[in-house]
Write a protein that holds these residues in place. Structure first.
Motif, PDB file in Angstrom:
ATOM      1  N   LYS A 109     -13.075   3.222  -7.136  1.00  0.00           N
ATOM      2  CA  LYS A 109     -11.709   3.283  -7.646  1.00  0.00           C
ATOM      3  C   LYS A 109     -10.793   4.178  -6.827  1.00  0.00           C
ATOM      4  O   LYS A 109      -9.685   4.484  -7.246  1.00  0.00           O
ATOM      5  N   GLN A 110     -11.247   4.598  -5.652  1.00  0.00           N
ATOM      6  CA  GLN A 110     -10.467   5.580  -4.921  1.00  0.00           C
ATOM      7  C   GLN A 110      -9.110   5.039  -4.472  1.00  0.00           C
ATOM      8  O   GLN A 110      -8.125   5.780  -4.440  1.00  0.00           O
ATOM      9  N   HIS A 111      -9.025   3.750  -4.123  1.00  0.00           N
ATOM     10  CA  HIS A 111      -7.744   3.197  -3.700  1.00  0.00           C
ATOM     11  C   HIS A 111      -6.757   3.107  -4.875  1.00  0.00           C
ATOM     12  O   HIS A 111      -5.576   3.444  -4.724  1.00  0.00           O
ATOM     13  N   GLN A 112      -7.255   2.669  -6.040  1.00  0.00           N
ATOM     14  CA  GLN A 112      -6.372   2.594  -7.207  1.00  0.00           C
ATOM     15  C   GLN A 112      -5.870   3.978  -7.597  1.00  0.00           C
ATOM     16  O   GLN A 112      -4.697   4.163  -7.940  1.00  0.00           O
ATOM     17  N   LEU A 113      -6.761   4.968  -7.537  1.00  0.00           N
ATOM     18  CA  LEU A 113      -6.383   6.331  -7.887  1.00  0.00           C
ATOM     19  C   LEU A 113      -5.384   6.893  -6.888  1.00  0.00           C
ATOM     20  O   LEU A 113      -4.404   7.533  -7.264  1.00  0.00           O
ATOM     21  N   ALA A 114      -5.634   6.653  -5.597  1.00  0.00           N
ATOM     22  CA  ALA A 114      -4.721   7.142  -4.560  1.00  0.00           C
ATOM     23  C   ALA A 114      -3.324   6.565  -4.762  1.00  0.00           C
ATOM     24  O   ALA A 114      -2.317   7.280  -4.649  1.00  0.00           O
ATOM     25  N   ASN A 115      -3.249   5.275  -5.084  1.00  0.00           N
ATOM     26  CA  ASN A 115      -1.945   4.640  -5.307  1.00  0.00           C
ATOM     27  C   ASN A 115      -1.244   5.218  -6.533  1.00  0.00           C
ATOM     28  O   ASN A 115      -0.032   5.478  -6.519  1.00  0.00           O
ATOM     29  N   ALA A 116      -2.023   5.433  -7.609  1.00  0.00           N
ATOM     30  CA  ALA A 116      -1.442   5.962  -8.846  1.00  0.00           C
ATOM     31  C   ALA A 116      -0.905   7.375  -8.645  1.00  0.00           C
ATOM     32  O   ALA A 116       0.178   7.717  -9.129  1.00  0.00           O
ATOM     33  N   LEU A 117      -1.637   8.205  -7.926  1.00  0.00           N
ATOM     34  CA  LEU A 117      -1.194   9.583  -7.682  1.00  0.00           C
ATOM     35  C   LEU A 117      -0.038   9.628  -6.695  1.00  0.00           C
ATOM     36  O   LEU A 117       0.876  10.448  -6.836  1.00  0.00           O
ATOM     37  N   SER A 118      -0.082   8.763  -5.679  1.00  0.00           N
ATOM     38  CA  SER A 118       0.975   8.756  -4.669  1.00  0.00           C
ATOM     39  C   SER A 118       2.329   8.433  -5.280  1.00  0.00           C
ATOM     40  O   SER A 118       3.367   8.967  -4.856  1.00  0.00           O
ATOM     41  N   GLU A 119       2.351   7.554  -6.284  1.00  0.00           N
ATOM     42  CA  GLU A 119       3.608   7.183  -6.936  1.00  0.00           C
ATOM     43  C   GLU A 119       4.256   8.373  -7.635  1.00  0.00           C
ATOM     44  O   GLU A 119       5.479   8.418  -7.801  1.00  0.00           O
TER      45      GLU A 119
END
Length: 232
Positions: free
Chosen positions: A26-36
């Motif tokens: 889930k690292q890509h989904q988490l990275a996207n969520a935090l980056s926003e």
């Protein structure tokens, strides 16, 4: 990567790398969520990626350099980053459990070591990422050749770091380094070509013999040595 930035007031700041462990799935989904949600003026959240060779498609793809690790390049402290995660834990609830976010005690000096904490990289680790990653956080393919069991990199981030290469897979276009990150061995992209591709004016095919281990033998020089030893 460039870690020195200048804000709208002309103030120069140096960013640091921090890393936190998460689920590789889930690292890509988490990275996207935090980056926003991450304040752009304080840096950014990212996943270092590397180019690799897709033999089946005969093309270059990208994948995480270190599955299971999320990076931040920021001027925030560890405590500030932890607070950022806590403040946004409800919005990223789907992924928050992957970070094992827990309450942490503040002694007034530093946060106690607990899971869910961002860890600052060492100077050696930071130097490695400064060297290897471009501004998009991607480690691009290097290009070079092998001669007398030594590697010479002509282009790419590995140039100047040849001494760290311990093994390479020519067909897979990969090189293994004598370096590791969080107990993960570091693998990088390396396209190996013949030396004559870089120096066509020096040798011709008739001048060079390529041995099974990819060592190139200068036949003209070998002939001179043999004549000097009385061998004809």
């Amino acid at each position: 990567m460039n870690r020195v930035i200048e804000n709208i007031n002309g103030e120069v700041r140096r960013l640091q790398y921090l890393v936190i462990s998460t689920s590789a799935l889930k690292q890509h989904q988490l990275a996207n969520a935090l980056s926003e949600r991450f304040p752009k003026e304080r840096g950014h959240i990212f996943i270092p990626e590397r180019e690799y060779w897709l033999r089946k498609n005969q093309t270059i793809g990208k994948k995480p350099m270190f599955p299971g690790y999320l990076f931040a390049m920021t001027d925030m402290s560890q405590a500030e980053l932890y607070s950022f995660l806590r403040q946004n834990s409800r919005d990223i609830q789907t992924y928050a459990n992957e970070l094992a976010i827990k309450e942490m005690k503040d002694s007034g000096a530093a946060l106690e070591q607990e899971s869910g904490q961002w860890i600052e990289l060492t100077e050696e680790e930071s130097e490695f990422f400064d060297r290897m990653l471009d501004e998009e956080g991607i480690q691009r393919m290097s290009v070079g050749y092998r001669e007398n069991n030594k590697y010479v990199v002509m282009e790419g981030p590995l140039k100047g770091w040849e001494s760290h290469i311990v093994k390479s897979e020519r067909h897979d276009r990969e090189a293994y380094l004598d370096l590791s990150f969080r107990e993960q061995k570091i693998v990088v992209g390396l396209i190996q070509k013949a030396k004559k591709d870089f120096f066509p004016e020096i040798k011709t095919d008739e001048d060079t013999l390529v041995l099974e281990d990819e060592t190139e033998v200068d036949l003209k020089e070998l002939s001179k040595q043999m004549r000097g030893n009385g061998i004809s």
